[in-house]
Write an enzyme that holds these catalytic residues in place. Structure first.
Site, short mmCIF file in Angstrom:
data_model
loop_
_atom_site.label_atom_id
_atom_site.label_comp_id
_atom_site.label_asym_id
_atom_site.label_seq_id
_atom_site.Cartn_x
_atom_site.Cartn_y
_atom_site.Cartn_z
N SER A 135 -23.14 -3.32 24.95
CA SER A 135 -21.97 -4.03 25.48
C SER A 135 -22.47 -5.08 26.46
O SER A 135 -23.60 -4.99 26.95
CB SER A 135 -21.04 -3.04 26.20
OG SER A 135 -20.07 -3.70 26.98
N TYR A 148 -19.33 4.15 32.33
CA TYR A 148 -19.51 3.30 31.17
C TYR A 148 -20.65 2.31 31.39
O TYR A 148 -21.53 2.16 30.54
CB TYR A 148 -18.20 2.56 30.89
CG TYR A 148 -18.20 1.72 29.62
CD1 TYR A 148 -18.00 2.32 28.38
CD2 TYR A 148 -18.38 0.34 29.66
CE1 TYR A 148 -18.00 1.57 27.22
CE2 TYR A 148 -18.37 -0.42 28.51
CZ TYR A 148 -18.18 0.20 27.29
OH TYR A 148 -18.17 -0.56 26.14
#
Length: 268
Positions: A135, A148
């Site tokens: 990501s 995350y």
């Protein structure tokens, strides 16, 4: 970029980017093994793509023992792995309890590690490749997402470690770093903006993309095309790398955004 007859395992295949990748790979003639926690969407996707649904937890080594046995019984080998499972990990460090922390690491990092470890013997034998779905949160911190961000940063470390150790055996390992992508998970993340500004979903995506050079989020199929390239023989020299699929978001110099806005106001 043909994947014809290659056997590709996809984790997180039930929706979003994983499902788009399954369709894209199957359209190139690949045989897709679909792993995810929810059986109904996997079964529907398997029917659509001619793939094999293997419902279970990709972070569970015991599940992989059964999954690989079924893959080998049907196709005899694994040529590629796309570790696409992810999510969770929202909240600052103070808002993250032990259970939430472990869940974030399990879903985003353990799934990739256990999947890679399970598939490596086949990938070594086939001189195959793997792609880990990272990501842009692997490159910089986003707000209120401690678990995350930490796990996604660690995915790049895992990518490099695997590339160093198994490149000599002919296994290519790369990562993809998407920005905003229109998926069911991202739709949910738009809800606070929609509520705060009284906007619809389309307007919320415009808001989060306002400073992205392409001024829009990605579609899952666009990220799937990047993954398809990296898993194909066309990317034979690409190894140990991460590729941003973010519309230019990581090319922006954040501290100078105020000047860009000033120029836009002057022009308008």
């Amino acid at each position: 970029m043909s994947l014809h007859n290659k056997v590709i395992v996809i984790t997180g295949a039930g929706s979003g980017i994983g499902a788009a990748c399954a369709r894209a790979f199957a359209s190139q003639g690949a045989r897709v093994a679909l792993i995810g926690r929810r059986e109904p969407p996997l079964q529907a996707l398997a029917l659509e793509t001619g793939g094999l649904a293997l419902a279970g937890d990709a972070a569970d080594g015991a599940h992989w023992t059964d999954a690989l046995a079924r893959i080998h019984a049907r196709w005899g080998r694994v040529d590629g792995l796309l570790a696409c499972a992810g999510g969770l990990g929202m909240g600052s460090a103070l808002a993250t309890d032990d259970t939430a922390w472990r869940a974030a690491l399990s879903v985003n990092l353990d799934t990739a590690f256990v999947s890679a470890r399970a598939c490596l013997p086949d990938l070594i034998a086939q001189r195959g490749s793997m792609v880990l779905m990272a990501s842009i949160a692997s490159l910089a911190a986003v707000p209120e997402a401690c678990g995350y961000v930490t796990a996604k940063h660690a995915l790049l470390g895992l990518t490099r470690s695997l590339a160093k150790d198994f490149g000599p055996a002919g296994v290519r390992v790369n990562a993809v770093c998407p920005g905003w992508v229109r998926t069911p998970m991202a739709d949910l993340e738009m809800q606070p903006l929609m509520a705060a500004y009284g906007e619809d979903l389309k307007a919320a995506y415009r808001r989060v993309s306002a400073d992205v050079p392409l001024r829009r989020p990605a579609e899952p199929e666009e990220v799937a095309a990047v993954c398809r390239f990296l898993l194909s023989d066309e990317a034979a020299i690409v190894h140990g790398a991460w590729l941003a699929a973010d519309g230019g978001a990581t090319a922006v110099d954040v501290p100078t955004l105020a000047y860009s806005r000033l120029a836009a106001e002057a022009a308008g």
